[in-house]
Design an enzyme around this catalytic site. Structure first.
Site, PDB file in Angstrom:
ATOM      1  N   HIS A 184       0.600  -1.242  -0.018  1.00 49.37           N
ATOM      2  CA  HIS A 184      -0.153   0.111   0.285  1.00 49.37           C
ATOM      3  C   HIS A 184       0.692   1.218   0.089  1.00 49.37           C
ATOM      4  O   HIS A 184       0.335   2.268  -0.680  1.00 49.37           O
ATOM      5  CB  HIS A 184      -0.864  -0.101   0.520  1.00 49.37           C
ATOM      6  CG  HIS A 184      -1.629  -0.733   1.661  1.00 49.37           C
ATOM      7  ND1 HIS A 184      -1.720  -2.529   1.559  1.00 49.37           N
ATOM      8  CD2 HIS A 184      -2.840  -1.257   0.537  1.00 49.37           C
ATOM      9  CE1 HIS A 184      -2.981  -2.756   1.733  1.00 49.37           C
ATOM     10  NE2 HIS A 184      -3.597  -2.303   0.690  1.00 49.37           N
ATOM     11  N   ASP A 256      -5.042  -6.203  -7.007  1.00 48.31           N
ATOM     12  CA  ASP A 256      -4.700  -5.437  -5.960  1.00 48.31           C
ATOM     13  C   ASP A 256      -5.412  -4.180  -6.429  1.00 48.31           C
ATOM     14  O   ASP A 256      -4.973  -3.363  -7.740  1.00 48.31           O
ATOM     15  CB  ASP A 256      -3.139  -5.644  -5.421  1.00 48.31           C
ATOM     16  CG  ASP A 256      -3.923  -5.272  -3.889  1.00 48.31           C
ATOM     17  OD1 ASP A 256      -5.016  -5.259  -3.613  1.00 48.31           O
ATOM     18  OD2 ASP A 256      -3.393  -5.596  -2.772  1.00 48.31           O
TER      19      ASP A 256
END
Length: 504
Positions: A184, A256
């Site tokens: 992330h 993702d």
């Protein structure tokens, strides 16, 4: 350059968007009507089961075959239970119990919960092998650190989930378990040979394919020998060569979230990341959580422009859209027939026991106790404040819901001393509750000083280790911080008198 309307519509059919809040805005319905593949729902979209069912029904009113996805892993990553914690233990607990039939039951129960709410794509299970104990993003989301163990539970998880008419998505290919950074926030690198990946990281994905998994999620990780300088999400060698050709996967490759630094940062923005992912062989592009209409349109326009100028072959865009449509059709057919088939016995079993009982019984089988909790009666409970990953979000955890009149204080380990807690305890034992206590220097030091000087117990609700503070009266390991795991720890410590029978 004018955007071809037909290419824009094809581009929309490859996108999973998102929106804030518990109600769908008009623009979300308009984009579905224009061809958008669907939406990913997050905790901010979920208030309660009835509200969620109304929301998904409204989305389907715009297009009945919309894909509606969610990250529901049980354990520490839950959207359905984001306000109180999951009623199901997560993968680390299921791996500790090491009963594949139990894993199948738990995933079938979660699948039924999702199906009842109108969800047809679960971005789970996580099948990464957590070989890096300090991994900040996987941890208890993994079945364990042994490839054979993880592979042994992957197939049952996929089968249980899909028996409920909800498509499973095994993640994060080719394996996020050896990383020590969070994708992330940056682009992690796993600098290993392909032979090591095949032996360590890839067996669970092979098991998922054998079990008929409908989707696989790519990881925003760099494996130089396979992906070069970019992430697997942008690597044709990883997605087409390894996943499709070598492992025989024919379903939908989901990315993702493209907003993550491991993708958007590597590509120069979300629209360019979408183009790179599609060109590499991805089919369904998860844009992320922070999405509005303008961003969706910008991504669709960039993809359509890329198909028009040759950066993406038009046939590649068509192929992705067709695979996504087939996934939506499978989910629609499965909803109609899910009362029968291979998962019927599992559903009968967990419905007879009850979902609550099943979750508790599964969590109980994962609980490990060193020492004797009986010496910790009437303690001062001290919860060690810890952070949370972006994947988890700020979900409540700990024993507080089950303490009754037992006092709890929340502390930052580095801001309190053992002597201060002993004084606060006023003759009572001290029970520390934490996540990865061994990994935080302040928490570890506090636990060791308390255990050496005072009757002390520890409840570890994160990724476990061999560390134990010398002198501790009892050390409990739950293998996760789900609500079910907290309950069985409270039960073992004598805070609860009511006990569910072992029905698993």
């Amino acid at each position: 350059m004018a955007i071809d309307p037909g290419l824009r519509r094809l581009a929309l059919r490859t996108l999973l968007a998102a929106f804030p809040g518990p109600a769908a805005p008009d623009w979300a319905l308009d984009l579905l009507a224009d061809g958008l593949a669907g939406f990913t729902l997050f905790g901010t979209n979920v208030t309660d089961p009835a509200q969620l069912a109304r929301l998904t029904a409204r989305l389907r009113s715009a297009r009945s075959d919309a894909l509606i996805a969610i990250d529901e892993e049980g354990g520490d990553v839950t959207r359905l239970g984001h306000r109180q914690g999951s009623g199901y233990p997560g993968n680390a607990a299921l791996g500790a119990a090491d009963d594949p039939d139990l894993t199948r039951l738990v995933y079938a129960a979660m699948g039924d919960d999702l199906a009842a709410a109108g969800i047809n794509l679960d971005l789970a299970p996580t099948v990464d092998v957590n070989t890096a104990a300090e991994n900040p993003i996987i941890g208890t989301r993994s079945f364990g650190a042994d490839p054979a163990l993880v592979a042994r539970h992957t197939g049952p998880a996929v089968e249980g989930l899909q028996s409920s008419g909800v498509a499973a998505c095994a993640k994060h290919f080719p394996g996020h378990g050896a990383t020590v950074t969070d994708s992330h926030l940056s682009l992690p690198t796993v600098d290993e040979t392909l032979d090591l990946l095949r032996a360590r990281d890839l067996p669970p994905f092979a098991a998922a394919v054998s079990a008929g998994v409908r989707a696989v999620m790519s990881a925003h990780i760099r494996v130089p020998v396979l992906t070069g300088d970019g992430p697997a999400t942008f690597s044709r060698a990883a997605l087409e060569g390894l996943l499709r050709e070598e492992y025989g996967f024919t379903g939908v490759i989901v990315t993702d979230a493209l907003e993550m630094r491991g993708a958007a940062g590597a590509a120069g923005g979300i629209p360019r990341a979408a183009v790179a992912a599609l060109a590499a062989g991805a089919d369904l592009l998860c844009i992320g959580a922070l999405v509005d209409r303008e961003l969706v349109v910008a991504v669709a326009d960039e993809v359509a422009a890329a198909a028009g100028d040759g950066r993406i072959a038009a046939v590649r865009l068509e192929q992705a859209a067709e695979r996504n449509a087939e996934l939506a059709s499978w989910a629609a057919r499965a909803r109609v027939t899910r009362a029968g088939g291979a998962g019927a016995a599992a559903r009968v079993s967990h419905e007879a026991a009850g979902r609550v009982e099943l979750g508790i019984c599964a969590a109980r089988r994962a609980l490990r106790i060193d020492g004797d909790p009986a010496g910790l009666a009437g303690p001062l409970v001290v919860q060690l404040v810890s952070g949370y990953s972006i994947a988890e979000g700020k979900v409540p955890w700990g024993l507080r819901p089950f303490l009754g009149a037992v006092e709890q204080v929340d502390v930052v380990a580095s801001e309190v001393t053992a002597d201060e807690l002993i004084q606060r305890a006023a003759g009572r034992p001290v029970l520390l509750v934490g996540r990865r206590v061994h990994q935080d220097a302040g928490s570890r030091d506090l636990a060791e000083k308390l255990a050496a000087a005072w009757p002390t117990g520890v409840v570890e609700m994160g990724w476990p280790s061999a560390w134990r503070p010398e002198g501790a009266r009892a050390f409990l390991v739950t293998h996760g911080a789900s609500l079910a795991s907290a309950r069985v720890a409270a039960e073992a410590l004598g805070f609860l008198t009511e006990r569910y029978a072992d029905a698993s």
